[in-house]
Design a protein around this motif. Structure first.
Motif: not given
Ligand SMILES: [Zn+2]
Ligand SMILES: [Zn+2]
Length: 617
Positions: A373-378, A383-388, A577-583
Motif C-alpha cells: 500500500w502506498p504511504q497513507g492509503v489503505f 470502515t465503510v469506505e474500506g468495505r466498499s 482510502l486516505w488515512t491521517d498518515e497521507h503525506p
C-alpha cells in the motif's frame, strides 16, 4: 483434489468396499447408509481399506480403473497410461488416502452422516449422484411414501437460496397460493409410510461442533469452539472479543444446516401481493489454516485453493430464528422445529433455540490480496469506505473474469475476507466458483499468466474494456456511486448501496501498480481523474451540500477542497482510502492549522459526503 483424482478415489473405494463387504460375515453393509456406510463406522473398516490398497493383486484393478477414466485424455495417449501419473496416484492411494478420510471423518466442520456424502462435500469424491444441494419445503404434509418426492405440495430450491426463501416468516407463491415458511424437518419414505427426521444437522438435541463468529466491527468470520447445548431462544446471542481486531464485537452464531423446510401448511389465496424476500444471506470465507501457494502478480498476491464457502441467514442481525419443537396437526413428529406462527396446523411448545440458517459449499476459491500500500492509503475493513473498496474490487474482478472466461457472471461469487496481518485487520478479495466442488474457473484464474490477463482485461484503454466503458463521459458524469451500467446486477443487490465504481477502479489500479496515484486529482493515464466529476467544480453537488450545512467558505489548498464553518470547524476533502498518515493530507493540515489555529480540522471524503452528508453537520 482434481476431478480425475476424485473419480478414481470414488471407484477405488467402491471396489475396496465391495470386496470387504463380501468377506463380512454379518452380511451386506446397509445400503441405505450409502456405499461406504456411516462416518462413525469408518474406524472399523479403515484397516481393511488400507490392506486392500496395499495388496499387489489389486494394482491391476487400479490400473484398469485409471485406464477407463483417462481414455481420450492427455494422460492416455494411444491406449498407454502415463506411467508417472499412475505411480503418483498409487502412492497417494496407498500412503495418504486413509489419512485423508480420517481427517474428513473427524472434522467438526463437516456434518454429513454418510461417509460417501461427507467425502463428496469435502471435495474428495465427485458430487455426481449426491443431490445434497436441493432442499424441499413441504406445503402439505405427505401421507404416503409413494411416489417420492410427493407429486404436489413440495417446493424445491438450492440450499443457498432456500436459507433465504424458506426461512421462517418468508412467503412464497406457488399455484395461486401464498405459503408462509415456518420451520424445518427432513421427511423420507419408509415403505409406503413417511418418517420424519431431524430438520437440522446437527440436531437441536445436541450442541454445535463449530458455531460461527462474525465480527460486526471488522467483518472477520471465524470458526468458534464447539458448544454443549443449542443457543437459547428469545435473546440475541452473546458478543465476544474478536480475535482479529480485538474489539468486543464478535457475534457468536449457532448456525446449522437445514435438511428440509415446512410451511405453516395453511396457504392463503394469492391476491396479487406478498412479502417477497430477496436473497438475505451473503457468501463468507471463514479463516482456516490453508497453506496455499502464493503467487505474485504485479502488486497483488494471489492464491487458489479449495475450501468451504459459507452462507448464513442470521435473520437480519438477530442471530437467527427462534425455533421450538413442533406438532403437526396435533401429532408429535420427531425432528420438526418451527417458529411460533398464526396458523393452526403447525404448533410449537417447549424450550426455544435461536438458530441461524447455514449453507456450506466446497468449491474452488481465488484469494486476491494487495501487496504494497502506498504511504497513507489503505482499504480498512473496519470502515465503510474500506468495505466498499473491497466489495467493489471483488465485483469488478468477478465481472472481468466472466468476460475473460466467456461465462455468465452468475457462475462466480465474490466477497472479501478479513484476517489479522501485522496486527491489524486486513482484507483480501475472493472469487469462488458457484458450482459445488468447482468448475475450475477460480483455479484457472489463479495461474499467474491468466490473472495478468485479467488485469489487462479491466484496464486496457480500448473500447470494450471495463475501464473505458466506465470512464465514458456519459457514464462517469451520471454515476456518482454505482449503477446498472457498471457494478450493480441482480445477484449483488444486497451490496448496491456499498458498491462504488471509482473505488473499485482505484483498487484495480493499485493491483496493477504499487506506484499508482490514489487521489482525487491526478490523471488516470491520459484521462481526467473520474473523482473530479464528483468533487471538481465549484458547482458540484458536494459543494452545494456543504453550503447548505453551513460551510459558507470554500477554498482550495494544494488541490484539495477545504470547507470552512464559522463554528469554528474545517473539513478537508480527501480520497476515501486516505488515512491521517497521507503525506499530502498532513502537509495541508499544517498549512490550515497555521492560518486557522482555532478551528477543529476534520477529514471528509466524497464517498460519505454523497451517501450520508449529515455525518458532517
Ligand atoms: Zn473484529
Ligand atoms: Zn455506474
Amino acid at each position: 483434489m482434481n476431478v480425475l483424482k476424485r473419480v478414481l478415489v470414488k471407484e477405488v473405494l467402491r471396489m475396496a468396499f465391495r470386496d470387504i463387504n463380501k468377506n463380512t460375515t454379518n452380511g451386506q453393509r446397509d445400503s441405505v447408509h450409502g456405499e461406504f456406510g456411516l462416518c462413525e463406522d469408518w474406524h472399523s473398516v479403515r484397516e481393511q481399506v488400507q490392506v486392500w490398497l496395499n495388496d499387489q493383486d489389486n494394482e491391476s484393478v487400479i490400473r484398469k480403473l485409471l485406464d477407463g477414466i483417462t481414455v481420450g485424455t492427455k494422460w492416455n495417449k494411444s491406449s498407454q497410461i502415463d506411467e508417472t501419473l499412475l505411480d503418483n496416484l498409487l502412492s497417494f492411494l496407498r500412503g495418504q488416502l486413509v489419512y485423508c478420510i480420517d481427517k474428513v471423518v473427524s472434522s467438526s466442520y463437516l456434518t454429513q452422516e454418510f461417509l460417501s456424502e461427507r467425502l463428496a462435500n469435502a471435495g474428495c469424491l465427485p458430487m455426481f449422484g449426491f443431490p445434497t444441494r436441493v432442499r424441499n419445503m413441504y406445503t402439505r404434509w405427505p401421507r404416503s411414501g409413494n411416489p417420492w418426492p410427493p407429486s404436489s405440495g413440495v417446493i424445491e430450491r438450492d440450499l443457498e437460496v432456500a436459507i433465504s426463501q424458506f426461512a421462517p416468516g418468508s412467503e412464497i407463491v406457488k399455484d395461486k397460493a401464498v405459503h408462509t415458511a415456518c420451520g424445518v424437518v427432513e421427511l423420507a419414505p419408509q415403505g409406503s409410510r413417511v418418517v420424519s427426521k431431524p430438520g437440522f444437522v446437527p440436531d437441536l438435541n445436541h450442541g454445535n461442533p463449530s458455531p460461527m463468529g462474525i465480527c460486526e466491527h471488522c467483518q472477520a468470520v471465524v470458526y468458534l469452539p464447539g458448544t454443549n447445548n443449542p443457543a437459547p431462544g428469545g435473546v440475541v446471542p452473546d458478543i465476544q472479543d474478536c480475535p482479529i481486531c480485538q474489539n468486543h464485537a464478535m457475534r457468536c452464531l449457532d448456525a446449522r444446516e437445514p435438511r428440509g423446510f415446512i410451511s405453516t401448511l395453511s396457504p392463503k389465496d394469492f391476491e396479487g401481493s406478498f412479502d417477497w424476500s430477496p436473497r438475505s444471506s451473503r457468501p463468507f470465507l471463514g479463516i482456516k489454516d490453508i497453506n496455499a501457494q502464493q503467487k505474485q502478480v504485479n502488486n497483488v498476491c494471489i492464491s487458489s485453493f479449495a475450501d468451504e464457502i459459507i452462507s448464513i441467514n442470521d435473520n437480519g442481525g438477530k442471530g437467527g430464528f427462534d425455533l421450538q419443537k413442533a406438532k403437526v396437526f396435533d401429532n408429535n413428529y420427531s425432528g420438526v422445529y418451527a417458529e411460533d406462527n398464526d396458523g393452526q396446523n403447525v404448533t410449537v411448545g417447549g424450550p426455544s433455540f435461536r438458530i441461524a440458517l447455514l449453507a456450506k459449499r466446497h468449491t474452488d476459491i481465488l484469494l486476491v490480496d494487495i501487496d504494497n500500500w502506498p504511504q497513507g492509503v489503505f482499504a480498512n475493513p473496519t470502515t465503510v469506505e474500506g468495505r466498499s473498496a473491497w466489495y467493489s474490487f471483488a465485483f469488478t474482478l468477478r465481472m472481468a473474469s466472466a468476460a475473460l472466461l466467456d461465462v455468465d457472471a452468475s457462475e462466480l461469487d465474490a466477497g472479501f475476507r478479513v484476517t489479522n496481518k501485522h496486527g491489524i485487520p486486513s482484507g483480501s478479495a475472493f472469487l469462488c466458483d458457484k458450482l459445488e466442488n468447482g468448475a475450475g474457473y477460480s483455479s484457472w484464474l489463479g495461474q499467474e499468466e491468466n490473472f495478468k490477463n485479467l488485469l489487462i482485461q479491466v484496464t486496457d484503454d480500448n473500447s470494450i474494456s471495463i475501464f473505458s466503458r466506465w470512464m465514458d463521459i456519459k457514464h462517469s458524469n451520471a454515476c456518482d456511486t454505482s449503477c446498472n451500467l457498471c457494478l450493480r446486477d441482480f445477484y449483488n443487490s444486497m451490496y448496491h448501496g456499498l458498491l462504488d465504481w471509482r473505488l473499485g477502479m482505484d483498487m484495480i489500479r493499485l493491483a496493477c501498480d504499487q506506484n499508482a496515484k490514489v487521489d482525487l486529482t491526478s490523471n488516470w493515464g491520459h484521462r481526467e481523474n473520474p473523482w473530479q466529476n464528483v468533487v471538481g467544480c465549484t458547482t458540484s453537488r458536494i459543494t452545494k451540500t456543504m453550503e447548505n450545512l453551513g460551510y459558507k467558505t470554500h477554498i482550495n489548498v494544494g488541490g484539495l477542497n477545504v470547507y470552512i464553518h464559522k463554528r469554528p470547524q474545517i473539513l478537508i476533502e480527501r480520497h476515501p482510502l486516505w488515512t491521517d498518515e497521507h503525506p499530502v493530507y498532513q502537509k495541508i493540515v499544517m498549512l490550515i492549522k497555521e492560518k486557522y489555529p482555532k478551528h477543529m480540522i476534520i477529514p471528509m471524503n466524497p464517498f460519505v459526503a454523497i451517501r450520508r452528508p449529515a455525518d458532517y453537520v
